[in-house]
Design a protein around this motif. Sequence first.
Motif, PDB file in Angstrom:
ATOM      1  N   ALA A  30       0.838  -1.193   0.056  1.00 52.11           N
ATOM      2  CA  ALA A  30       0.110  -0.013   0.051  1.00 52.11           C
ATOM      3  C   ALA A  30       0.824   1.270  -0.054  1.00 52.11           C
ATOM      4  N   MET A  31       1.731   1.282   0.828  1.00 50.81           N
ATOM      5  CA  MET A  31       2.859   2.312   0.880  1.00 50.81           C
ATOM      6  C   MET A  31       3.616   2.579  -0.515  1.00 50.81           C
ATOM      7  N   ALA A  32       3.789   1.439  -1.062  1.00 50.64           N
ATOM      8  CA  ALA A  32       4.558   1.760  -2.367  1.00 50.64           C
ATOM      9  C   ALA A  32       3.582   2.289  -3.596  1.00 50.64           C
ATOM     10  N   VAL A  33       2.513   1.835  -3.635  1.00 49.31           N
ATOM     11  CA  VAL A  33       1.321   2.356  -4.339  1.00 49.31           C
ATOM     12  C   VAL A  33       1.068   3.804  -3.928  1.00 49.31           C
ATOM     13  N   ALA A  34       0.955   4.138  -2.790  1.00 51.81           N
ATOM     14  CA  ALA A  34       0.614   5.701  -2.453  1.00 51.81           C
ATOM     15  C   ALA A  34       1.849   6.564  -2.901  1.00 51.81           C
ATOM     16  N   LEU A  35       3.228   5.925  -2.765  1.00 57.40           N
ATOM     17  CA  LEU A  35       4.304   6.825  -3.049  1.00 57.40           C
ATOM     18  C   LEU A  35       4.614   6.943  -4.414  1.00 57.40           C
ATOM     19  N   ARG A  36       3.766   6.203  -5.250  1.00 59.58           N
ATOM     20  CA  ARG A  36       3.974   6.471  -6.746  1.00 59.58           C
ATOM     21  C   ARG A  36       2.998   7.387  -7.113  1.00 59.58           C
ATOM     22  N   TYR A  37       2.174   7.745  -6.394  1.00 58.30           N
ATOM     23  CA  TYR A  37       1.309   8.864  -6.530  1.00 58.30           C
ATOM     24  C   TYR A  37       1.719  10.281  -5.660  1.00 58.30           C
ATOM     25  N   ILE A  38       1.942  10.127  -4.542  1.00 58.45           N
ATOM     26  CA  ILE A  38       2.255  11.197  -3.673  1.00 58.45           C
ATOM     27  C   ILE A  38       3.581  11.017  -3.051  1.00 58.45           C
ATOM     28  N   PRO A  39       4.500  12.014  -3.704  1.00 63.40           N
ATOM     29  CA  PRO A  39       6.023  11.770  -3.417  1.00 63.40           C
ATOM     30  C   PRO A  39       6.191  12.076  -1.893  1.00 63.40           C
ATOM     31  N   GLU A  40       5.506  12.930  -1.312  1.00 61.07           N
ATOM     32  CA  GLU A  40       5.723  13.216   0.289  1.00 61.07           C
ATOM     33  C   GLU A  40       5.358  11.975   0.921  1.00 61.07           C
ATOM     34  N   ARG A  41       6.458  11.434   1.758  1.00 54.94           N
ATOM     35  CA  ARG A  41       6.198  10.263   2.422  1.00 54.94           C
ATOM     36  C   ARG A  41       5.239  10.597   3.541  1.00 54.94           C
ATOM     37  N   GLU A  42       5.165  11.528   4.229  1.00 52.61           N
ATOM     38  CA  GLU A  42       4.185  12.027   5.438  1.00 52.61           C
ATOM     39  C   GLU A  42       2.666  11.734   4.684  1.00 52.61           C
ATOM     40  N   ALA A  43       2.740  12.341   3.774  1.00 50.20           N
ATOM     41  CA  ALA A  43       1.156  12.461   3.119  1.00 50.20           C
ATOM     42  C   ALA A  43       0.717  11.200   2.860  1.00 50.20           C
ATOM     43  N   ALA A  44       1.803  10.391   2.088  1.00 50.29           N
ATOM     44  CA  ALA A  44       1.546   9.064   1.690  1.00 50.29           C
ATOM     45  C   ALA A  44       1.097   8.132   2.761  1.00 50.29           C
ATOM     46  N   GLU A  45       1.839   8.462   4.069  1.00 46.51           N
ATOM     47  CA  GLU A  45       1.296   7.451   5.159  1.00 46.51           C
ATOM     48  C   GLU A  45       0.191   7.878   5.750  1.00 46.51           C
ATOM     49  N   LEU A 117      14.217   4.938 -10.064  1.00 47.23           N
ATOM     50  CA  LEU A 117      12.897   4.905 -11.169  1.00 47.23           C
ATOM     51  C   LEU A 117      11.650   5.691 -10.420  1.00 47.23           C
ATOM     52  N   THR A 118      11.559   4.959  -9.094  1.00 46.79           N
ATOM     53  CA  THR A 118      10.406   5.440  -8.370  1.00 46.79           C
ATOM     54  C   THR A 118      10.610   7.041  -8.272  1.00 46.79           C
ATOM     55  N   ARG A 119      12.005   7.499  -7.841  1.00 45.28           N
ATOM     56  CA  ARG A 119      12.117   8.713  -7.672  1.00 45.28           C
ATOM     57  C   ARG A 119      11.846   9.645  -8.720  1.00 45.28           C
ATOM     58  N   MET A 120      12.450   9.180 -10.063  1.00 46.27           N
ATOM     59  CA  MET A 120      12.158   9.870 -11.216  1.00 46.27           C
ATOM     60  C   MET A 120      10.669  10.018 -11.456  1.00 46.27           C
ATOM     61  N   ILE A 121       9.757   8.966 -11.372  1.00 49.86           N
ATOM     62  CA  ILE A 121       8.302   9.069 -11.592  1.00 49.86           C
ATOM     63  C   ILE A 121       7.860   9.960 -10.438  1.00 49.86           C
ATOM     64  N   SER A 122       8.486  10.432  -9.302  1.00 57.39           N
ATOM     65  CA  SER A 122       7.826  11.178  -8.352  1.00 57.39           C
ATOM     66  C   SER A 122       8.210  12.557  -8.709  1.00 57.39           C
ATOM     67  N   GLN A 123       9.139  12.761  -9.674  1.00 54.01           N
ATOM     68  CA  GLN A 123       9.535  14.356  -9.880  1.00 54.01           C
ATOM     69  C   GLN A 123       8.707  14.516 -11.418  1.00 54.01           C
ATOM     70  N   LEU A 124       7.672  13.665 -11.808  1.00 52.46           N
ATOM     71  CA  LEU A 124       6.937  14.057 -12.985  1.00 52.46           C
ATOM     72  C   LEU A 124       5.847  14.831 -12.688  1.00 52.46           C
ATOM     73  N   PRO A 125       5.589  16.150 -13.352  1.00 50.62           N
ATOM     74  CA  PRO A 125       4.266  16.886 -12.914  1.00 50.62           C
ATOM     75  C   PRO A 125       2.960  15.780 -12.490  1.00 50.62           C
ATOM     76  N   THR A 126       2.263  16.395 -11.520  1.00 48.19           N
ATOM     77  CA  THR A 126       1.159  15.403 -11.076  1.00 48.19           C
ATOM     78  C   THR A 126       0.438  14.782 -12.021  1.00 48.19           C
ATOM     79  N   GLY A 127      -0.322  15.753 -12.878  1.00 44.16           N
ATOM     80  CA  GLY A 127      -1.085  15.065 -13.911  1.00 44.16           C
ATOM     81  C   GLY A 127      -0.273  13.885 -14.633  1.00 44.16           C
ATOM     82  N   TYR A 128       1.020  14.131 -15.059  1.00 43.14           N
ATOM     83  CA  TYR A 128       1.562  13.036 -15.840  1.00 43.14           C
ATOM     84  C   TYR A 128       1.836  11.830 -15.057  1.00 43.14           C
ATOM     85  N   ARG A 129       2.047  12.131 -13.642  1.00 50.63           N
ATOM     86  CA  ARG A 129       2.211  11.057 -12.813  1.00 50.63           C
ATOM     87  C   ARG A 129       1.311  10.200 -12.362  1.00 50.63           C
ATOM     88  N   MET A 130       0.030  10.741 -12.447  1.00 50.35           N
ATOM     89  CA  MET A 130      -1.179  10.374 -12.364  1.00 50.35           C
ATOM     90  C   MET A 130      -1.639   9.384 -13.438  1.00 50.35           C
TER      91      MET A 130
END
Length: 180
Positions: A30-45, A117-130
């Motif tokens: 669940a955390m891995a999925v959340a972090l793919r969408y929300i790069p901020e760890r605290e918000a993902a938690e 790769l996960t870090r790179m995805i987190s750097q994409l603009p939000t719309g692209y990332r989603m």
Amino acid sequence: METEQQLLDAIHHGDRTAMRRLYDRYAGRAMAVALRYIPEREAAEDVVQDCFVSILTSIGQFRLQGEGALAAWVSRIVANKAIDYLKRRERVTFTGTVPDIPDGEEPDTEDIPPDVLTRMISQLPTGYRMVLNLYVFEHCPHKEIARRLGIKENSSASQLNRARRMLAKMMKDYLKQQER
């Protein structure tokens, strides 16, 4: 290891420790999925915690359709809640800017460590990332992505293309740095 059916049966019979086992078994996913969408760890938690409250309160309505269905259901709930979080917290924009990189020259993802790769995805603009996450990881067709994000189907396809091109540029830059 306990099967999903055995775990669900224990939960349905009121076994409180089974609920903890469900959390322990799927919290990392669940955390891995959340972090793919929300790069901020605290918000993902926070999103993951909200998801498990929803999961545990609605588990009685879930019907297993084969081994792996529970894991998929948990992942789908997390993805949906992460998207809802982003829609509430951020102004999600879908842009038209794309880095210059010729089509068909995407580097092989196997050459890049998963955390990079996960870090790179987190750097994409939000719309692209989603859009990228929904298409690549959730296996949603563009019609479904458009419905979930409130955009046009062709916008989903173009955002995916732009996300891939931006990610390819990041990957190429990373690989060039590794060659040094």
